[in-house]
Design a protein around this motif. Structure first.
Motif, PDB file in Angstrom:
ATOM      1  N   ASP A 186     -12.376 -61.232  14.499  1.00  0.00           N
ATOM      2  CA  ASP A 186     -11.253 -60.273  14.835  1.00  0.00           C
ATOM      3  C   ASP A 186     -12.141 -58.957  14.793  1.00  0.00           C
ATOM      4  OD1 ASP A 186      -9.287 -61.948  14.645  1.00  0.00           O
ATOM      5  OD2 ASP A 186      -9.207 -61.813  12.588  1.00  0.00           O
ATOM      6  N   GLY A 187     -11.585 -58.108  15.714  1.00  0.00           N
ATOM      7  CA  GLY A 187     -12.141 -56.594  15.652  1.00  0.00           C
ATOM      8  C   GLY A 187     -12.662 -56.366  17.138  1.00  0.00           C
ATOM      9  N   ASP A 188     -13.450 -55.220  17.157  1.00  0.00           N
ATOM     10  CA  ASP A 188     -14.232 -54.821  18.435  1.00  0.00           C
ATOM     11  C   ASP A 188     -15.616 -55.357  18.372  1.00  0.00           C
ATOM     12  OD1 ASP A 188     -14.915 -53.411  20.373  1.00  0.00           O
ATOM     13  OD2 ASP A 188     -15.346 -51.426  19.472  1.00  0.00           O
ATOM     14  N   CYS A 189     -15.595 -56.568  18.672  1.00  0.00           N
ATOM     15  CA  CYS A 189     -17.190 -57.203  18.602  1.00  0.00           C
ATOM     16  C   CYS A 189     -17.333 -58.427  19.577  1.00  0.00           C
ATOM     17  CB  CYS A 189     -17.287 -57.872  17.355  1.00  0.00           C
ATOM     18  SG  CYS A 189     -15.826 -58.983  16.977  1.00  0.00           S
ATOM     19  N   THR A 190     -17.262 -57.836  20.989  1.00  0.00           N
ATOM     20  CA  THR A 190     -17.447 -58.748  22.092  1.00  0.00           C
ATOM     21  C   THR A 190     -18.370 -59.983  21.893  1.00  0.00           C
ATOM     22  OG1 THR A 190     -16.885 -56.845  23.243  1.00  0.00           O
ATOM     23  CG2 THR A 190     -17.512 -58.866  24.574  1.00  0.00           C
TER      24      THR A 190
END
Ligand SMILES: C[S@@+](CC[C@H](N)C(=O)[O-])C[C@H]1O[C@@H](n2cnc3c(N)ncnc32)[C@H](O)[C@@H]1O
Length: 312
Positions: A186-190
């Motif tokens: 989850d989160g901004d972590c491509t």
């Protein structure tokens, strides 16, 4: 190891070359033996390098789990076992602790990779064994058999549980610890997401079981001749803070362990699932610069084989 020799069309070869070739064929068994010895020395050396690198990661994870268990090897009430076996022992940390905690017991650590070069307690020895093959252990000969975070990495690993259970002596304990690996991030972590999802897809494509912990209880219930089955599941959200300091420490150890796993060079087979060197570099960059979370669980299980003479 087999040595493949491509036979040249003999009618195109000058006689001298043919003679040399014939001599080589005559000496083929000794050449093959020499090559296979060099090859197996090389494989041992290469495996040892990997094992050394992974050793500190596994030791750290073991220490975190031990602290989580208040210094115990398992929540099971072990009473003076005489013979203890660990399968897929990795760095040997659990087996070393077992040997120290039960100095009168004989402890056997086994793995299909060599154990790292380290000091072992006098009552512990290493035996190389592959759990997917016939193992060099007598049935019903160990009071404790432990296997942790191994079955999930083996294609259809759960099918090995009955064979592993056979090694437990009457009245002894079968201890299986496994996990439920993260499904995504989850989160901004491509890149973290790409590595997690890619590795999971790679495992599933190879019939490995990244969520084996979910089904562990069912597999153990299906075993004949065991009682007192307990399964304890602990959920972790990596890169988050737990109010319990011991839980938090294990959270951090698992975060570190997963990170070190993903930043180690992966085989090209995994690259095909998106876990490329570029994604791994991105993973490292995102670790401390983005807000990300991974959910995973550790599942500990313990079951006792019925004592001799007890009706099932
Ligand atoms: C994630 S590590 C866990 C090590 C150790 N059990 C621990 O908890 O620290 C997985 C271990 O399983 C071993 N392993 C994987 N497949 C195996 C097999 N078929 N037979 C024996 N060992 C195996 C690997 O060599 C590695 O040491």
């Amino acid at each position: 190891m087999s040595v493949a020799i491509e036979r040249p069309p003999s009618d195109l070869q000058p006689a001298g070359v043919r003679a040399g070739y014939a001599a080589a064929v005559r000496h083929l068994p000794s050449i093959a033996f020499a090559l296979s010895s060099v090859y197996s020395l090389y494989m041992d050396w290469a495996a040892q390098q990997n094992v050394e690198v992974d050793c500190s990661r596994l030791d750290a994870m073991h220490n975190g789990i031990t602290q989580f268990l208040d210094g115990k090897l398992t929540p099971a009430p072990l009473e003076n076992p005489r013979r203890i076996l660990e399968l897929g022992a990795g760095s040997g940390a659990w087996a070393i602790q077992a040997a120290k905690q039960f100095p009168d017991a004989e402890v056997v650590a086994s793995d299909f990779n060599p154990l790292p070069l380290r000091a072992l307690p006098p009552n512990m020895r290493f035996e190389r064994a592959d759990v997917t093959q016939r193992m060099p252990f007598e049935p019903a000969s160990f009071d404790v058999v432990h296997i942790r975070f191994v079955l999930c990495h083996i294609p259809d690993g759960h099918t090995l549980i009955p064979r592993i259970a056979e090694l437990v002596a009457p009245g002894g304990w079968l201890l299986i610890d496994d996990c439920c690996m993260p499904i995504s991030a989850d989160g901004d972590c491509t890149n973290i997401r790409r590595c997690i999802e890619g590795y999971r897809a790679y495992m599933l494509a190879n019939k490995q079981q990244p969520r084996l912990g979910d089904d562990l209880e069912g597999y153990l219930r299906a075993l004949d001749g065991f009682q007192s089955l307990q399964v304890a599941r602990t959920n972790f959200v990596l890169n988050s803070v737990s109010p319990d300091p011991v839980h938090q420490r294990l959270n951090e150890d698992l975060r570190e362990s997963i990170t070190r796993f993903f930043i180690s060079p992966m085989s090209s087979a995994v690259h095909g699932f998106g876990v490329t060197p570029e994604a791994e570099r991105g993973f490292v960059e995102e670790l401390d610069t983005t807000d990300w979370k991974l959910s995973m669980s550790m599942v500990l299980s313990w079951a006792r084989k019925l004592p001799a003479g007890t009706l099932d």
